[in-house]
Design an enzyme around this catalytic site. Structure first.
Site, PDB file in Angstrom:
ATOM      1  N   VAL A 169      53.819  16.894  -0.584  1.00 48.05           N
ATOM      2  CA  VAL A 169      52.501  16.523  -1.073  1.00 48.05           C
ATOM      3  C   VAL A 169      51.792  17.784  -1.542  1.00 48.05           C
ATOM      4  O   VAL A 169      51.778  18.800  -0.841  1.00 48.05           O
ATOM      5  CB  VAL A 169      51.671  15.825   0.027  1.00 48.05           C
ATOM      6  CG1 VAL A 169      50.316  15.381  -0.523  1.00 48.05           C
ATOM      7  CG2 VAL A 169      52.429  14.629   0.589  1.00 48.05           C
ATOM      8  N   LYS A 183      51.823  13.065  -4.224  1.00 48.85           N
ATOM      9  CA  LYS A 183      53.058  12.956  -3.435  1.00 48.85           C
ATOM     10  C   LYS A 183      54.223  12.917  -4.426  1.00 48.85           C
ATOM     11  O   LYS A 183      54.414  11.937  -5.147  1.00 48.85           O
ATOM     12  CB  LYS A 183      53.037  11.694  -2.570  1.00 48.85           C
ATOM     13  CG  LYS A 183      54.241  11.568  -1.637  1.00 48.85           C
ATOM     14  CD  LYS A 183      54.199  10.260  -0.879  1.00 48.85           C
ATOM     15  CE  LYS A 183      53.065  10.214   0.121  1.00 48.85           C
ATOM     16  NZ  LYS A 183      53.298  11.136   1.264  1.00 48.85           N
ATOM     17  N   ASP A 283      55.045   2.081   9.034  1.00 46.55           N
ATOM     18  CA  ASP A 283      55.196   3.469   9.499  1.00 46.55           C
ATOM     19  C   ASP A 283      53.831   4.040   9.870  1.00 46.55           C
ATOM     20  O   ASP A 283      53.476   5.147   9.460  1.00 46.55           O
ATOM     21  CB  ASP A 283      55.863   4.320   8.418  1.00 46.55           C
ATOM     22  CG  ASP A 283      56.347   5.665   8.960  1.00 46.55           C
ATOM     23  OD1 ASP A 283      56.533   5.770  10.189  1.00 46.55           O
ATOM     24  OD2 ASP A 283      56.525   6.596   8.155  1.00 46.55           O
TER      25      ASP A 283
END
Length: 460
Positions: A169, A183, A283
């Protein structure tokens, strides 16, 4: 001919109150039809080459004071005396002059109206552009970034600010100077992303105050990137566990931790219950909870499990998408079925980290212990002082702390049926904030412990 011209002339000019025909080199005689104009108050015919008398009707109006008559005595041979002449030599140029004047007025009016409309349209464009900049400079989903724009935005990838499962990033700036986070997908992560463009476009229209905005994306040949709004205070993991970092020297206080939990839960609630179809993060962890300049928490990297569709042969990517060890729903390992309650489990683990100040995997001299395994005997002992982050000292409300522990344990139940919906979690956490602010004891509302098999100590 004179009578034929006089009738339309009278009809055309009947509303005129003032006629100025001076210095037009008009010839002929002055027509008496001018005296029939009902609203005519002023007539100027000086500076012309007129012949013949001034009509008696005009003379009478001038004498009575109802008409201001101006003429050039030196150039008018007959003045007011009768003499012969033909008014048709005068009336035609008079009509032509008046028509030309009216046409000029109409033309100027049309040009004025056109100018106003054009100016109004330009103002609307400027206002719309300003509003777009204020709302976050969002580009249309039909206008993705090119790779050359990505290079320019990041100053040739000059400043790295992090690295995740999909790549590094970088910090950057748009043309208007607005900071962004880019990103960039690593070279090892570019196989099997069949649905990237469609899913990235769909994620760009997902907006909530507790979700990091996806501004745009790049998909050009082998280059893929995502452009997000920049969060100046980094991520939650840095503030909880990286206190040796010079940029994170202040310990989050108890109320800040509760508010961060509420913010993250609200973002998750929007993904689960506000999006159609629902979006499962898959996640969720402290490094994916970012903090704005005023410490507002926003969830990042949501929807990437769909945006980066992978082939089953790409095992490394599939593993990354399955979640991060310690935060993965244990039921997911057994059944392989992903649902909203998998995110609730991950949230419960994060809430324990906020409460204890400890990471999900706790290392000691003998082995590594999961945070749930570490906190469970502490709960059974009933000593909240051993559970709460010691860096907080005594700056927390005991009842609010116990309730937060109870909510975390409910979220971290091993089966999804035992876990609450994230909307219930929000209600419970807001009650924690109320207890902490008011320092009063109240009964649990949205989360009744009696409906779950796990037994927790009562607030003390």
């Amino acid at each position: 001919m004179i009578s034929g011209l006089a009738t339309p002339f009278k009809s055309f000019t009947q509303h005129f109150s003032s006629i100025d025909l001076s210095y037009n080199d008009l010839t002929g005689s002055v027509p008496d039809v001018l005296a029939t104009l009902p609203k005519l108050k002023s007539l100027n015919i000086s500076g012309n080459k007129l012949k013949g008398p001034i009509p008696q009707s005009l003379k009478d109006k001038s004498d009575h004071g109802s008409l201001l008559l101006s003429f050039d005595e030196n150039q008018t041979s007959c003045q007011r005396d009768p003499c012969e002449g033909n008014s048709k030599k005068f009336i035609v140029p008079v009509v032509v002059s008046i028509i030309a004047a009216v046409a000029l007025v109409i033309l100027l009016s049309v040009l004025f109206i056109f100018h106003r409309k054009r100016k109004r349209k330009q103002t609307e464009v400027v206002n719309n552009t300003t509003a777009s900049n204020k709302e976050g400079f969002l580009k249309s989903k039909n206008q993705p970034f090119t790779y050359s724009e990505i290079v320019t935005i990041t100053a040739n990838f000059k400043t790295g600010i992090g690295e995740g499962g999909f790549g590094k990033v970088f910090h950057g700036h748009l043309n208007d100077g607005t900071p962004v986070a880019v990103k960039l997908l690593s070279s090892s992560s570019k196989q099997g992303y069949k649905e990237f463009q469609a899913e990235a476009q769909s994620l760009m229209i997902v907006h909530h105050k507790n979700l990091v905005s996806l501004i745009g994306y790049c998909k050009e040949d082998d280059h893929m990137a995502l452009v997000y709004e920049f969060m100046s205070n980094g991520n939650l993991r840095q503030h909880l566990f990286c206190m040796d970092d010079a940029t994170n020297t202040t310990v989050l206080n108890w109320n800040q931790r509760l508010q961060i939990a509420v913010d993250a839960a609200q973002g998750l609630d929007y993904l689960h219950n506000g999006c159609k179809p629902p979006i499962v993060h898959r996640d969720l962890k402290p490094s994916n909870i970012l903090l704005s300049e005023n410490m507002q928490a926003k969830i990042a990297d949501f929807g990437l499990s769909r945006a980066f569709s992978t082939d089953t042969s790409t095992s490394s990517i599939s593993t990354a998408l399955a979640g991060t060890p310690g935060y993965i729903d244990p039921e997911l390992h057994a059944s392989g079925t992903l649902n909203k309650k998998s995110d609730v489990y991950s949230f419960g683990i994060i809430l324990f980290e906020l409460i204890t100040g400890l990471p999900v995997q706790i290392k000691n001299t003998e082995h590594i212990m999961h945070i749930v395994d570490w906190v469970t005997p502490m709960i059974e002992e009933g000593d909240i002082g051993k559970i709460i982050d010691p860096r907080l000292g005594n700056d927390f409300d005991v009842n609010a702390a116990w309730k937060a522990v109870e909510i975390a344990m409910l979220c971290a139940q091993r089966t999804s049926k035992q876990r609450p919906d994230i909307s219930q979690v929000i209600a419970g956490l807001k009650e924690c904030i109320g207890r902490n602010d008011q320092n009063v004891q109240s009964e649990m509302t949205s989360l009744e412990m009696a409906s779950y098999s796990f037994t927790l100590p009562k607030a003390r």
